[in-house]
Write an enzyme that holds these catalytic residues in place. Structure first.
Site, PDB file in Angstrom:
ATOM      1  N   ASP A 237      -8.886 -14.063  28.049  1.00 19.41           N
ATOM      2  CA  ASP A 237     -10.158 -13.506  28.496  1.00 19.41           C
ATOM      3  C   ASP A 237      -9.813 -12.438  29.530  1.00 19.41           C
ATOM      4  OD1 ASP A 237     -12.777 -12.868  28.989  1.00 19.41           O
ATOM      5  OD2 ASP A 237     -13.454 -14.932  29.272  1.00 19.41           O
TER       6      ASP A 237
HETATM    7  C1  BGC Z   1     -16.043 -12.621  29.035  1.00 18.27           C
HETATM    8  C2  BGC Z   1     -15.647 -12.514  27.580  1.00 18.27           C
HETATM    9  C3  BGC Z   1     -15.673 -11.072  27.171  1.00 18.27           C
HETATM   10  C4  BGC Z   1     -14.719 -10.298  28.068  1.00 18.27           C
HETATM   11  C5  BGC Z   1     -14.643  -8.816  27.751  1.00 18.27           C
HETATM   12  C6  BGC Z   1     -15.266 -11.697  29.930  1.00 18.27           C
HETATM   13  O1  BGC Z   1     -15.861 -11.617  31.175  1.00 18.27           O
HETATM   14  O2  BGC Z   1     -15.871 -13.958  29.470  1.00 18.27           O
HETATM   15  O3  BGC Z   1     -16.520 -13.261  26.789  1.00 18.27           O
HETATM   16  O4  BGC Z   1     -15.343 -10.927  25.825  1.00 18.27           O
HETATM   17  O5  BGC Z   1     -15.166 -10.410  29.401  1.00 18.27           O
HETATM   18  O6  BGC Z   1     -15.790  -8.175  28.196  1.00 18.27           O
END
Ligand code: BGC
Length: 752
Positions: free
Chosen positions: A226
């Site tokens: 993530d």
């Molecule tokens: C989120 C993810 C997301 C990623 C990219 C993170 O803050 O938890 O779900 O895909 O950011 O934006």
């Protein structure tokens, strides 16, 4: 491991660089390996222009399909697959190779700020729907990223908190949908979560990322972090994480290369990760099509269809709904009718290609007079907080106007909803804003023929006010075409068929997670164990406002007698269902399994299968629900493997988890559940195991004190006292026949 010339030509530094992004949304190009683009997700394509002046969240326009909260409520795998395919088409047309979704974490608590991005409180429903979403997306040549792996069930302290959860619960509830999607849909990527799982960061959790995901489930894709989840690149790569995002991460790349050079980290994990990045890039480029386009109108129409199917009719006393399209004047109350709340906040925010509002769509569908009154405000202008939480003269004026408009029309449709569901924060209450409820009171007093339409990303408390209104529509967050979909349902162009994928409790304190959410001091204990959502409400025999699986229709369905048979790979349940009303409709036939007398603790009922069927007015459908044998398995805690317990399976067939119309019982063959006996097994465990009892009997017979011992063991009340003693401890007792050597021989004989 993939052997590839391009890999062998890369220096260690280049391999390290490949395993982190070059920017927010791009992988790094190195040697002959080009870069690809990824984007959020999941319910639309959030492709950011890359303009450094741009804000963090705005993307190019794309269809904002209904978020997972609504897709989950459709209970319709085929429809979800079509949405996945449409998302794939859009992503491909926008040059995006991987769409960062689906989010398949379990809705453990209704307060989780990100529940709108997740499907259900049940792993089977989540897994079945997400499998289809991934099939649809990847069938269009775009990779999925199954997220957030794992146990990311809250936003509070999400980057640090440890989800402390026992293995059986983890396997059966929180990993189960991931396992299903990985095995059945083979996603290109899996995204690890921010949080820790039992103390270890998900981004460096070897057991999760390597032993379970790859070793047990056979995942052959790439694990991406993530965004910002990695705290230690070397530990993460060693644990099985392939790609750290976002990038660039020059410091981490250097640390990784150094670790390989000085032998702290084997070459193999870095090679494997770099090879997986190359494989992902290859896959993406093979599927890319610079000429690809998509039909925005067709996708808007699909977004409307899916939104309509996710709407859940909770209450319809006296058949107030559907409204006639003429002759009934409508007061439309509530700012959300004009300013739709159609998605939640955070990384999944889509810039829609267009945006329908319910007010306009209602005026399109009825020829009768429609008058709007805002009722409350959703701005933060003086006198109001968000959604008019502050009660002041301006709010009073809006409420008075709403009551007046309601009283002057045949029916009032009141739009209410939450304002604060977003990634990054959990809610602290299930209640709707007090000012909105105050407006509702005034409207109902002026016109009891009131319909409430909710806009919310997770359940809200509906008691006691729902008893004051004849009709209640759960409209979730419905995406860009939700306004039209709500009008379709209000006027009966769509017969509601959505079913709750999460229980609506009477109050927060009743919820199984209530005492252990969101934890404290860096830990959240999953104290309710397996009893998540309806499992917990059922186990404690608690009343709920609206149960899991519930939803009304404008028609009615009668269930005939169910029949079930054991097949080679599971159980097949058949039930005739008749549409006894005057309209075509859809029923979601649900089958819940119970295992009376099970050797392990279980919820009273667990969803084992379901089928969504369209049934014409007056017609009968022979509905078949197939339950895979694997879906009857439990994680056997002593054996640390999946196993099916043999014996009777009671299958309750019905229209919700608390509206069970018929029950059938089948007998299934079980897997071997014998737990090997050890020196630490208790006397009672030895005696209840047939082989153990024989071996024990031989030892008693051979020992001088054996007769006395055998006598004691045969006496039930003595056994209550002695039965819990492990054999190894009995060895210390005077006169015991259990020496270490004897126990060693017994263990060998009993398990051989
Ligand atoms: C989120 C993810 C997301 C990623 C990219 C993170 O803050 O938890 O779900 O895909 O950011 O934006």
């Amino acid at each position: 491991m993939i052997s590839d010339d391009r890999l062998t030509r890369l220096s260690t530094a280049d391999k390290a660089a490949l395993t982190s992004g070059s920017a927010f949304w791009h992988t790094t190009a190195a040697g002959d390996v080009p870069s690809i683009m990824v984007a959020d997700g999941p319910h639309g394509v959030r492709k950011q222009s890359g303009d450094p002046q741009g804000d963090m969240l705005t993307g190019e326009p794309a269809t904002c399909f209904p978020p997972a909260v609504s897709l989950g409520s459709t209970w319709d795998p085929g429809l979800v697959r079509r949405v996945g395919a449409a998302l794939g088409e859009e992503a491909r047309a926008m040059g995006v190779s991987v769409l960062l979704g689906p989010g398949i974490n379990i809705k453990r608590s209704p307060l989780c700020g990100r529940n709108f991005e997740y499907y259900a409180e049940d792993p089977l429903l989540t897994g079945v729907l997400a499998t289809e979403w991934v099939h649809g997306l990847q069938g269009a040549g775009v990779g999925a990223s199954l997220k957030h792996f794992a146990a990311n069930n809250q936003e509070t302290d999400r980057m640090r908190v440890s989800a402390d959860v026992d293995e059986r619960t983890l396997r059966q509830i929180y990993l189960r949908a991931f396992e299903r999607v990985v095995r059945q849909a083979r996603p290109w990527t899996v995204m690890c979560a921010y949080n820790r799982v039992n103390g270890v960061h998900a981004a460096q959790h070897h057991w999760l990322l390597t032993e379970v995901l790859r070793g047990e489930w056979g995942f052959d894709g790439l694990v991406v972090s993530d965004w910002g989840a990695v705290v230690d690149r070397v530990a993460s790569v060693g644990a099985g994480l392939d790609l750290t995002m976002p990038g660039p991460d020059d410091t981490g790349d250097r640390a990784l290369a150094r670790a390989v050079e000085d032998g702290t980290l084997d070459t193999a994990p870095l090679d494997a990760s770099a090879a997986r990045v190359i494989a992902l890039v290859d896959r993406a480029l093979a599927a890319a099509d610079p000429e690809a386009t998509y039909d925005a109108d067709a996708h808007h129409a699909l977004a409307r269809e899916a939104a309509g199917r996710g709407i859940v009719l909770l209450r319809n006393e006296g058949g107030l709904l559907p409204l006639p399209e003429s002759g009934t004047s409508v007061a439309v109350i509530g700012e959300f009718a004009r300013t739709p709340r159609f998605q939640g906040g955070g990384s999944s925010q889509i810039t829609p290609t267009r945006l329908d509002d319910a007010l306009t769509e209602i005026t399109v569908l009825t020829s009768a007079p429609v008058t709007f009154a805002a009722g409350y405000s959703v701005d933060s202008s003086p006198g109001f907080s968000a959604a008019g939480q502050i009660w002041g003269p301006a709010a009073e004026r809006l409420a008075a106007e709403a009551a007046e408009v309601a009283g002057a029309h045949d029916v009032a449709v009141v739009f209410l909803g939450t304002v604060n569901e977003t990634e990054g924060a959990d809610r602290d209450s299930l209640d709707l804003p007090a000012a909105q409820l105050a407006v509702l009171d005034r409207v109902v007093a002026a016109n009891p023929r009131t319909v409430v339409v909710l806009s919310n990303g997770a359940v809200v408390r509906t008691t006691p006010w729902d008893r004051s209104v004849p009709a209640l529509i759960e409209g979730w967050l419905l995406g860009q075409a939700g306004g039209g979909a709500l009008a379709d349902v209000l006027f009966g162009r769509v017969n509601p068929a959505g079913r709750l994928a999460e229980t609506i409790p009477l109050r927060l304190a009743d919820h199984p997670s209530a005492l252990d959410f969101p934890g404290e001091a860096g830990h959240v204990r999953y104290g309710e164990g397996l009893h998540v959502g309806y499992r917990g409400f059922d186990a404690r025999e608690q009343e709920v406002a609206y149960p899991f699986g519930f939803g009304l229709s404008y028609t009615t369905f009668a269930y005939g007698p169910a029949a079930a048979s054991v097949t080679g790979d599971g159980v097949e349940v058949r039930v005739p269902v008749t549409n006894t009303g005057g309209r075509d409709g859809r029923e979601v036939v649900q089958v819940y399994a119970s295992r009376p007398g099970s050797r392990v603790r279980r919820a009273p009922r667990e969803l084992a299968g379901f089928a969504t069927v369209a049934i014409g007015a007056g017609e009968t459908a022979e509905v078949v629900v197939r339950i895979a044998r694997d879906d009857l398995a439990h994680w056997a805690p002593w054996l640390r493997r999946w196993a099916v317990e043999g014996g009777e399976v009671v299958l309750a067939v019905g229209a919700s988890s608390r509206d069970l119309r018929d029950t059938v019982t089948v007998t299934i063959g079980g897997d071997d559940l014998r737990v090997p006996l050890t020196a630490d097994s208790t006397l009672a465990e030895w005696m209840s195991d047939p082989r153990g009892a024989d071996v024990l009997g031989d030892v008693f017979a051979a020992a001088a004190s054996g007769g006395a011992m055998a006598g004691l063991a045969a006496d039930p009340s003595t056994m209550l006292f002695l039965g819990s003693l492990p054999l190894s401890r009995l060895a210390a007792f005077p006169g015991s026949p259990f020496t270490a050597a004897t126990i060693g021989r017994m263990v060998a004989a009993a398990n051989d």
